[in-house]
Design a protein around this motif. Structure first.
Motif, PDB file in Angstrom:
ATOM      1  N   ARG A  50      24.745  -3.353   9.935  1.00  0.00           N
ATOM      2  CA  ARG A  50      23.728  -2.299   9.940  1.00  0.00           C
ATOM      3  C   ARG A  50      24.337  -0.931   9.663  1.00  0.00           C
ATOM      4  O   ARG A  50      23.832  -0.156   8.841  1.00  0.00           O
ATOM      5  CB  ARG A  50      23.013  -2.285  11.294  1.00  0.00           C
ATOM      6  CG  ARG A  50      22.008  -1.161  11.477  1.00  0.00           C
ATOM      7  CD  ARG A  50      21.400  -1.198  12.862  1.00  0.00           C
ATOM      8  NE  ARG A  50      22.328  -0.806  13.914  1.00  0.00           N
ATOM      9  CZ  ARG A  50      22.561   0.460  14.269  1.00  0.00           C
ATOM     10  NH1 ARG A  50      21.967   1.456  13.638  1.00  0.00           N
ATOM     11  NH2 ARG A  50      23.406   0.723  15.262  1.00  0.00           N
ATOM     12  N   SER A  59      20.422   2.847   9.107  1.00  0.00           N
ATOM     13  CA  SER A  59      20.109   1.419   9.269  1.00  0.00           C
ATOM     14  C   SER A  59      19.304   0.777   8.149  1.00  0.00           C
ATOM     15  O   SER A  59      18.803  -0.337   8.315  1.00  0.00           O
ATOM     16  CB  SER A  59      19.364   1.181  10.603  1.00  0.00           C
ATOM     17  OG  SER A  59      20.097   1.719  11.676  1.00  0.00           O
ATOM     18  N   PRO A  61      18.836  -1.478   5.015  1.00  0.00           N
ATOM     19  CA  PRO A  61      19.668  -2.551   4.438  1.00  0.00           C
ATOM     20  C   PRO A  61      19.923  -2.351   2.954  1.00  0.00           C
ATOM     21  O   PRO A  61      19.381  -3.060   2.117  1.00  0.00           O
ATOM     22  CB  PRO A  61      18.832  -3.801   4.721  1.00  0.00           C
ATOM     23  CG  PRO A  61      17.426  -3.302   4.701  1.00  0.00           C
ATOM     24  CD  PRO A  61      17.463  -1.928   5.299  1.00  0.00           C
TER      25      PRO A  61
END
Length: 353
Positions: A50, A59, A61
């Motif tokens: 993360r 955070s 992706p």
């Protein structure tokens, strides 16, 4: 409907239908969580991904992505009681760079369901590397997917592995092992180091270091870093000596020669002896004897086992051999130590009453 207390939900609904998609992430990981999986091992691994995936701790992706996979989409309880909600059904395993099996407590290691075993077998056949976290290596072995591979297990579960699993030599003097298409990890904080190792490989060293530093973990450790073990009354910071001491501890009943110990570690006998002299001021043989005698004293003080049985368990020829070495080390016989321990326990009980 709101999530249950103690349940972690991902952004995707449980009813989401799996649709194959191409990812632009440099590192893509799928997780399979065993019943009563170890939350710490899972969380450490995921948090490294993360934090490496985006700027700061936003955070998103972007450079890494991760999904919790399931055949039923039911919430999966961890050993701590906190449940995790999967966010993707089993599908094409080749979309992932790695598939991670997170194991749980020993009492519940009954094996993965047939759907998971089939999925992991398909992944292995396609060349997708499989990772076992904590006791995940046990589950991969149960599924028949560890043949020919070394398996890293926690020193705490070394005896359990030997008792329950044939055909595989457990390695418990390293924090994790990269054996090509199988990677295994002892769990706990070492899960973060394995994740950082993969982030460094696929994304970059800076991202791996950033993740660990934000998690307040020192710089990434290499796989050969020794595991912290139980107390042996011997302290050293020399990694080679620490690994040797752990191997000694795991082979108390069948003591290894210095030559065999060095061979297992990939070093020369002379090199190992030199490190012991520098770190401890003693030979490997002397350190091994101290470990065996310390363990023997522990058994004498805390169990009702016969001295003869303890002698065998600690690698001595017989009770006479143990008694002779014991007296030289502690200036007392095993019987005297046991009698003193029993008297101390009786006094403690009387004072507490």
């Amino acid at each position: 409907m709101d999530a249950k207390v103690g349940e972690i939900r991902t952004s995707s609904p449980a009813s989401a239908v799996y649709k194959p998609r191409k990812s632009t992430a440099r590192l893509s990981v799928g997780f399979i969580l065993a019943k009563r999986f170890t939350l710490c091992a899972f969380a450490n691994f995921v948090d490294v991904l993360r934090l490496a995936a985006d700027e700061g701790d936003r955070s998103r992706p972007i450079m890494c992505n991760w999904n919790v996979l399931s055949d039923t989409m039911s919430a999966i309880p961890s050993s701590s009681g906190v449940s995790v909600q999967p966010n993707e059904r089993l599908g094409d395993p080749t979309k992932f760079d790695y598939l991670v099996v997170v194991g749980g407590v020993m009492d519940d290691l009954t094996g993965l369901g047939s759907a998971y075993v089939s999925y992991l077998t398909q992944a292995a056949a396609a060349g997708v590397p499989l990772i076992g976290l904590c006791t995940g290596g046990f589950l991969l072995h149960k599924a028949g997917l560890m043949k020919g591979y070394r398996c890293c297990v926690s020193w705490f579960h070394h005896a359990d592995f030997l008792e329950q699993f044939d055909g595989l030599d457990p390695v418990s003097d390293q924090i994790f092992i990269d054996d090509g298409e199988r990677l295994t990890c002892s769990g706990g904080a070492s899960s973060a180091h394995l994740a950082a190792y993969l982030v460094e490989r696929h994304v970059g060293r800076a991202q791996a270091s950033k993740s660990l530093h934000i998690m307040i973990i020192d710089d990434a450790l290499r796989p050969e870093k020794p595991q912290p073990g139980v107390s042996m009354d011997i302290s050293t910071r020399d990694p080679m000596v620490m690994r040797a001491l752990l191997l000694m501890q795991q082979n108390i009943d069948t003591p290894l020669s210095v030559a065999e110990l060095a061979k297992r570690m990939g070093h020369s006998k002379r090199q190992l002896e030199r490190h012991f002299r520098s770190a401890l001021g003693a030979s490997p043989q002397a350190a091994f004897l101290q470990i065996r005698l310390t363990f023997a004293r522990h058994l004498i003080e805390t169990t009702d086992k016969l001295v003869a049985s303890i002698a065998v368990e600690c690698g001595f020829c017989d009770s006479s051999h143990l008694s002779r070495m014991f007296r030289q080390r502690f200036d007392m016989t095993p019987q005297e130590v046991r009698r003193h321990a029993q008297q101390s326990a009786s006094i403690g009980e009387a004072q507490a009453a």
